[in-house]
Design an enzyme around this catalytic site. Structure first.
Site, PDB file in Angstrom:
ATOM      1  N   GLN A 205      49.154  40.483  44.289  1.00  0.00           N
ATOM      2  CA  GLN A 205      48.923  41.754  44.977  1.00  0.00           C
ATOM      3  C   GLN A 205      49.143  42.958  44.063  1.00  0.00           C
ATOM      4  OE1 GLN A 205      47.462  42.310  48.046  1.00  0.00           O
ATOM      5  NE2 GLN A 205      47.031  40.153  47.657  1.00  0.00           N
TER       6      GLN A 205
ATOM      7  N   ASP B 188      39.947  38.200  32.445  1.00  0.00           N
ATOM      8  CA  ASP B 188      40.779  37.381  31.576  1.00  0.00           C
ATOM      9  C   ASP B 188      41.064  38.222  30.347  1.00  0.00           C
ATOM     10  OD1 ASP B 188      42.141  34.857  31.305  1.00  0.00           O
ATOM     11  OD2 ASP B 188      40.847  34.475  29.591  1.00  0.00           O
TER      12      ASP B 188
END
Length: 197
Positions: A13, A70
Site C-alpha cells: 500500500q 521493476d
C-alpha cells in the site's frame, strides 16, 4: 471526464500511495492488488522481463490495464550486479545489502565506482498490448554511507553534485530519480495507450 482505472501490480500500500501521489492530477484512479492475490515470481533476467511478468499477471487477474515497475542498481565494476536481484541480492536488511556491496567494492578505485539506478515501468492492457518505459540515474558509489533519507542503496549512491541520494530531500530525489524519469515517459504515452486499447 471520468478517471481511468489502473491496477498497480503490487500489494504494498505504500507503493500504491507513492504512485497515486506521482500520478495525482493525471486523471487515473490507481488501485493495488488484493492482499490475497497470488504471488508472482520475478523470474526474468532483465528489469523489462520482470516488469512485464508482474503487469501481465495483474491485468489477467483483474481485467484492468496494469502498471508494474521493476528497478535496481547496476554496478559497472561488478558486471552489472546486483541488477534485477538488488532487493534480494543479500539476505537481510537494506543496511546488510549496502555493507555487502561496499565490501565487494573495497578495492575498486574511485574512477571505476560507476553505477546507475534503473527503473522500468511496464503497461499491459487487457487487449494484450504492452509497452515499456525505462528511466536511469547515473552516479557512482561512495566509500561509506552518508545521509538519513531514502532507502535501499541511497546512502551510497552519489549523484553529479557529490551528494548521496540519502542526503537529498524527498522532493529533490523525486525530481531526478530513475523512477520519476520512467514514469514521465510512461505518462507521455499512457492516455493515448488507454484510448487505443
Amino acid at each position: 471526464m471520468s478517471q481511468k482505472r489502473l491496477v498497480l501490480a503490487t500489494k504494498n500500500q505504500g507503493k500504491v500511495r507513492e504512485f497515486r501521489s506521482l500520478l495525482a492530477g493525471a486523471g487515473f484512479e490507481i488501485v493495488g492488488l488484493d492482499p490475497d492475490a497470488p504471488e508472482v515470481s520475478e523470474t526474468g533476467d532483465t528489469f523489462e522481463e520482470n516488469a512485464l511478468i508482474k503487469a501481465r499477471a495483474a491485468s489477467a487477474l483483474t481485467g484492468l490495464p496494469a502498471l508494474a515497475e521493476d528497478s535496481g542498481i547496476v554496478v559497472d565494476a561488478l558486471g552489472g550486479e546486483p541488477g534485477v536481484h538488488s532487493a534480494r541480492w543479500v539476505p537481510g536488511s537494506d543496511e546488510d545489502r549496502v555493507r555487502a556491496l561496499l565490501a565487494r567494492m573495497a578495492e575498486v578505485p574511485a574512477e571505476r565506482r560507476t553505477a546507475r539506478y534503473v527503473s522500468v515501468i511496464a503497461v499491459v492492457l487487457p487487449s494484450g498490448r504492452e509497452e515499456l518505459f525505462r528511466g536511469e540515474l547515473e552516479g557512482r558509489l561512495a566509500e561509506a554511507p552518508r545521509g538519513t533519507g531514502g532507502f535501499g542503496y541511497d546512502p551510497i549512491f552519489v549523484v553529479a553534485d557529490g551528494r548521496t541520494v540519502a542526503e537529498m530531500a524527498l522532493e529533490e530525489k523525486n525530481g531526478i530519480s530513475h523512477r520519476s524519469r520512467a514514469l514521465a515517459r510512461c505518462l507521455e504515452r499512457l492516455p493515448a495507450l488507454l484510448e487505443e486499447g
